[in-house]
Design a protein around this motif. Structure first.
Motif, short mmCIF file in Angstrom:
data_model
loop_
_atom_site.label_atom_id
_atom_site.label_comp_id
_atom_site.label_asym_id
_atom_site.label_seq_id
_atom_site.Cartn_x
_atom_site.Cartn_y
_atom_site.Cartn_z
N THR A 143 23.19 19.15 63.15
CA THR A 143 24.23 19.45 64.13
C THR A 143 25.49 18.64 63.83
N ARG A 144 26.58 19.00 64.50
CA ARG A 144 27.84 18.30 64.27
C ARG A 144 27.74 16.82 64.64
N ASP A 145 26.91 16.52 65.66
CA ASP A 145 26.77 15.11 66.06
C ASP A 145 25.58 14.43 65.39
N GLY A 146 25.05 15.04 64.31
CA GLY A 146 24.12 14.33 63.43
C GLY A 146 22.66 14.39 63.78
N HIS A 147 22.22 15.39 64.56
CA HIS A 147 20.81 15.54 64.88
C HIS A 147 20.15 16.53 63.92
N ASN A 182 27.48 20.46 68.79
CA ASN A 182 26.74 19.27 69.18
C ASN A 182 25.39 19.71 69.74
N GLN A 240 23.83 19.16 72.48
CA GLN A 240 23.82 19.60 73.88
C GLN A 240 24.39 21.00 74.05
#
Length: 321
Positions: free
Chosen positions: A83-87, A110, A112
């Motif tokens: 994901t964009r936020d690194g998950h 992200n 969420q």
């Protein structure tokens, strides 16, 4: 006369040498441990659930993985993206249109903001069949590792994303899973990066290495060559155009599929690999006749979208033996 004499002399030496090479190769093909030490992986799986058993639950969800393990699967197969936020998210596709109806990519969102899976999802390897389930959330790889600490997992990496590969490796190390988590990719460049990042994990053949494997087999060189891979994971060709309709037009030609099957599905090859400790997993087998065909040709394991069906088949056939 001089030319004929030279030819006779050439044949006098080359024919016995060729015959000796052929006999030696055939003998070592059946007795590979004379030259090679048998691989000892920490797992041996006959029952593998493709995308977590996506014929019985929505693919790659915790609900699917839980159901597959409850049905006795010995390995979970999955794909991962970032994901964009690194998950690290478990998902077959990077673009979510097929799975959710939203034309967005995982890398642009992200965690969420990830949408839910569709309520009903067509089974890719069984055209016209659909799966459903209460769980429609995308799973995190970490959640899979946390819930199933002892279950082997095959992770296919589809994109040459160094950050993704490093984060997968970090999770594998954090949960002490290096012996039971497999690097998988069709792309040799991606596999090279995976192995560079973590060479303690077993890994499967790429397409390039699979073609090389066949060339070594047909040339007689295979018994003499060391192999680093621990698994072969490949299509059972007979399912193509019957339960799986490929996008590539060339694979819709029945003559091409028949040729691929004759060239690749060689029991002597699979038996040789199995004797060297290299597992052979054929996919995606969603009917009894396909599961039977895979084992008859020498597969050590079968990958299915239907873990309950595969468990039932294995149970029936164990009782008959």
């Amino acid at each position: 006369m001089c030319l004929r004499g030279r030819m006779s002399g050439f044949l006098y030496f080359i024919l016995p040498a060729l015959g000796g090479y052929t006999l030696t190769s055939l003998y070592l093909l059946k007795n590979p441990l004379i030259l090679h030490r048998k691989k000892r992986t920490a797992f041996y799986c006959t029952h593998i659930s493709h995308r977590g058993g996506c014929g019985e639950r929505i693919e790659s969800t915790m609900g699917a993985f839980t159901h597959a393990v409850e049905q006795g699967t010995q390995m979970l197969e999955m794909d991962c993206h970032l994901t964009r936020d690194g998950h690290v998210v478990v998902s077959h596709d990077e673009n979510l249109l097929r799975q959710t109806g939203h034309d967005v990519t995982i890398s642009s969102l992200n965690l969420q903001d990830m949408p839910l899976y569709k309520e009903k999802l067509e089974v890719t390897f069984y055209a016209g069949r659909y799966s459903s389930g209460a769980d429609r959330k995308f799973a995190l790889l970490e959640d899979v590792f946390r819930k199933f600490p002892d279950t082997p997992v095959s992770i296919e990496i589809k994109e040459n994303n160094k950050e993704l590969i490093e984060k997968v490796s970090d999770l594998v190390r954090r949960y002490n899973r290096e012996e039971i988590t497999v690097w998988a990719s069709v792309n040799s460049r991606i596999m090279k990066e995976c192995r560079k990042t973590n060479d303690s994990m077993p890994y499967s053949f790429t397409v390039h290495r699979g073609v090389l494997l066949l060339l070594l087999f047909y040339s007689g060189l295979l018994p003499f060559v060391p192999l680093g891979e621990s698994l072969v994971q490949c299509y059972l060709p007979r399912i193509i155009n019957r339960t799986f309709i490929p996008k590539k037009r060339i694979l819709r030609n029945p003559l091409i599929i028949s040729l691929i099957e004759k060239v690749t599905m060689r029991k002597s090859l699979f038996n040789h690999l199995a004797a060297r400790g290299i597992q052979v997993h054929l996919f995606v087998c969603n009917e009894d006749e396909d599961i039977k065909a895979a084992f008859e040709v020498g597969a050590t394991g079968v990958m299915s979208d239907y873990p309950t069906l595969l468990s039932s088949y294995l149970c029936r056939n164990r009782s008959q033996d």
